[in-house]
Design a protein around this motif. Structure first.
Motif, PDB file in Angstrom:
ATOM      1  N   GLN A  99      31.979  63.197  67.869  1.00  0.00           N
ATOM      2  CA  GLN A  99      32.265  62.769  69.190  1.00  0.00           C
ATOM      3  C   GLN A  99      33.221  63.321  69.862  1.00  0.00           C
ATOM      4  N   TRP A 100      33.388  63.454  71.240  1.00  0.00           N
ATOM      5  CA  TRP A 100      34.302  64.036  72.049  1.00  0.00           C
ATOM      6  C   TRP A 100      35.682  63.402  71.859  1.00  0.00           C
ATOM      7  N   LEU A 101      36.732  64.261  71.904  1.00  0.00           N
ATOM      8  CA  LEU A 101      38.170  63.680  72.188  1.00  0.00           C
ATOM      9  C   LEU A 101      38.634  64.138  73.512  1.00  0.00           C
ATOM     10  N   LEU A 102      38.784  63.154  74.387  1.00  0.00           N
ATOM     11  CA  LEU A 102      38.853  63.178  75.955  1.00  0.00           C
ATOM     12  C   LEU A 102      40.271  62.521  76.472  1.00  0.00           C
ATOM     13  N   GLY A 103      40.975  63.067  77.425  1.00  0.00           N
ATOM     14  CA  GLY A 103      42.085  62.366  77.808  1.00  0.00           C
ATOM     15  C   GLY A 103      42.998  63.331  78.666  1.00  0.00           C
ATOM     16  N   GLY A 104      43.852  62.841  79.283  1.00  0.00           N
ATOM     17  CA  GLY A 104      44.752  63.741  80.073  1.00  0.00           C
ATOM     18  C   GLY A 104      46.116  62.973  80.379  1.00  0.00           C
ATOM     19  N   GLY A 105      46.762  63.382  81.375  1.00  0.00           N
ATOM     20  CA  GLY A 105      48.013  62.815  82.273  1.00  0.00           C
ATOM     21  C   GLY A 105      49.196  63.419  81.607  1.00  0.00           C
ATOM     22  N   PHE A 106      49.030  64.483  80.568  1.00  0.00           N
ATOM     23  CA  PHE A 106      50.355  65.186  80.137  1.00  0.00           C
ATOM     24  C   PHE A 106      50.999  66.289  81.078  1.00  0.00           C
ATOM     25  N   ASP A 107      52.237  66.227  80.889  1.00  0.00           N
ATOM     26  CA  ASP A 107      53.207  67.231  81.682  1.00  0.00           C
ATOM     27  C   ASP A 107      54.304  67.701  80.829  1.00  0.00           C
ATOM     28  N   GLU A 108      53.753  68.810  80.255  1.00  0.00           N
ATOM     29  CA  GLU A 108      54.632  69.841  79.118  1.00  0.00           C
ATOM     30  C   GLU A 108      55.813  70.164  79.487  1.00  0.00           C
ATOM     31  N   SER A 109      56.284  70.316  80.934  1.00  0.00           N
ATOM     32  CA  SER A 109      57.486  70.572  81.556  1.00  0.00           C
ATOM     33  C   SER A 109      58.369  69.581  81.148  1.00  0.00           C
TER      34      SER A 109
END
Length: 526
Positions: A99-109
């Motif tokens: 199954q896929w792992l999906l996500g977001g919202g990060f800001d590495e800075s």
């Protein structure tokens, strides 16, 4: 029977509030001093403040709702690379193999180690799952080896037009920029219809809790999901609460060769407004197209379209009676766009907007003023993502970015919006964050930007309500005057007394067409 609200009511047409607003048949029929002696139902607001419902004219509701069901990595939820990797590892243990792992919202800075996660790090925590994680800006993503393999991406792959498959010393890093992201994204299975329906419903509830009564979905047709069907169903079932306008991605329209058919029963609340084109990327992701290079790598970003393609999209929009919204953040991209749109003269009029407009040059501002090109911008970006701006642009360019006051002084219509969820903040659709930034020019970290570009609170509120409605072509909303739709929100603090930075994220209640669509408190009528 008429319903009268008694309290402190800001119509935004003057400097002082009125104390009575009367609603009849979904419309406001009166706003002014209280008139006695006429029988009507009355609601005493008991100190609550009334404002027009917010018009968030640049959002992505389906993405906003889906992100709540994925791996959320926004600060302050996650603040380090290790926390980011652990969140992926924890989710991998919860789902079945493949199954896929999906996500977001990060800001590495904002991490102590301010760099993107590398492919080998992602492989280590994702196990036997393909993975795609999208950065907060939406213009950068990272993928693991399995996801790249499924997409057919190798070290020898050619970069797509308007995108980049990032390599280091010839090896794939897992980073994808701009139009390279869909190479992997199209391999992700479509979510179950029940999931997308739930996502739209969740997004609507969240937006309503922030006082938002009207939105524009700015990327309909970006994938195979046809959002207009979701909105139609949501409006029919009562799970979608806001008035919504759709902007169709121009590339989708060119491939399909036709516009979506909207069901007759929901056309008052669901409208097809325009086409959307991406001219460049994001400042925070360092892909916006610049005249002068970024400081961290001396690149100048990615120009995703040509002047001719902008002209083609503008002609197509006008021929179908639609508006054209062009994403352009960097100064080079904005200059190219206004040059293309200026060829339509006054004929374009209010039909054209520049979305974001982070670094408009003097030339671009003059052309926008001359040709009636509007701006839809998001002060929340510098509020929440100042580190990435400084890393890429340096102090001077960051200090003078988003010159809202200068734009307004030239007669350019400027609407404020959120672009939710495309920001690093964990409360991305909270209008007060952008309003506080527009009026105070002070970031979440306390850094002050050019005070000369501050606008007044009244101007900011109008830009998030009536001007947003006007720019998009919504009639009779965004203000509290007789004849307007009864869209308004109630708050337990007065922004004119305590300042926008003191305002709570959640409204006490939100009304659209005179009906409650969100309530954290109950009022009784008598």
């Amino acid at each position: 029977m008429d319903l009268e609200f008694i309290g402190k009511i800001y119509t935004l047409t003057g400097t002082e509030p009125v104390d009575s607003m009367i609603v009849r048949d979904k419309k406001i029929v009166y706003a002014g001093p209280r008139v006695h002696g006429i029988p009507r139902q009355t609601v005493d607001l008991a100190g609550a403040i009334v404002l027009p419902g917010f018009v968030d004219c640049h959002t992505h509701p389906l993405l906003l709702g889906l992100l709540q069901k994925q791996i959320r990595t926004n600060p302050p939820l996650l603040n380090t690379l290790d926390e980011f990797l652990k969140a992926i590892e924890d989710r991998a243990r919860e789902i079945e193999k493949g199954q896929w792992l999906l996500g977001g919202g990060f800001d590495e800075s904002q991490w102590s180690l301010p760099r993107l996660p590398q492919r080998d790090e992602l492989d280590r925590v994702s196990g036997e799952h393909p993975l795609l994680m999208v950065r907060a800006c939406g213009h950068i993503a990272v993928a693991n080896s399995l996801a790249l393999k499924l997409a057919g991406i190798t070290e020898d792959s050619v970069d797509p037009q308007g995108g980049k498959i990032v390599r280091h010393e010839g090896f794939l890093t897992g980073e994808l920029q701009e139009s390279a992201i869909p190479l992997v994204g199209r391999c992700v299975p479509e979510p179950d219809p029940s999931v997308t329906a739930s996502a739209i419903s969740d997004a609507s509830k969240y937006l309503a809790s922030r006082g938002v009564t009207t939105v524009c979905d700015m990327e309909s047709g970006s994938g195979s999901s046809e959002e207009w069907d979701l909105y139609s169903e949501g409006l029919r079932e009562g799970n979608w609460k806001q008035r919504v306008g759709l902007f169709i991605v121009f590339e989708w329209f060119k491939v399909r060769g036709k516009l979506p058919l909207l069901e007759p029963g929901v056309t008052q609340d669901l409208k097809l407004l325009g086409l959307k084109v991406f001219a460049d990327g994001s400042i925070s992701g360092h892909t916006a197209a610049l005249h002068e290079p970024y400081l961290h790598d001396w690149g100048r970003g990615i120009m995703r379209v040509s002047e001719r393609e902008i002209e083609e999209a503008a002609s197509m929009a006008l021929s179908h009676g639609l508006k054209l919204a062009v994403h352009a953040m960097g100064d080079a991209a904005i200059d190219l766009v206004v040059t293309a749109l200026s060829k339509f003269g006054v004929h374009g009029g209010d039909s054209f907007t520049i979305e974001h407009a982070a670094l408009p040059t003097t030339y671009a501002q003059g052309m926008m003023a001359k040709h009636g090109i509007g701006v839809v911008t998001q002060p929340i970006f510098t509020y929440a993502e100042i580190e990435s701006y400084l890393n890429g642009l340096g102090y001077d360019r960051t200090f003078n970015s988003y010159p809202i006051r200068s734009l307004k002084e030239q007669g350019i219509k400027v609407a404020l919006s959120s672009d939710a969820p495309s920001t690093a903040h964990s409360d991305p659709a909270n209008p007060w964050l952008g309003i506080a930034m527009a009026t105070g020019r002070r970031t979440a970290r306390g850094m002050a930007l050019s005070g000369g570009e501050c606008i007044s609170l009244g101007e900011a509120l109008k830009s998030y309500t009536a001007i947003g409605a006007a720019v998009r072509g919504f009639e009779n909303c965004g203000c509290l005057l007789p004849g307007c739709d009864a869209d308004f929100s109630l708050w337990d603090k007065d922004p004119f007394k305590e300042g926008p930075a003191s305002m709570p994220g959640e409204a006490l209640a939100t009304y659209r067409n005179g009906e409650v669509i969100h309530s954290a408190k109950t009022w009784t009528s008598y």
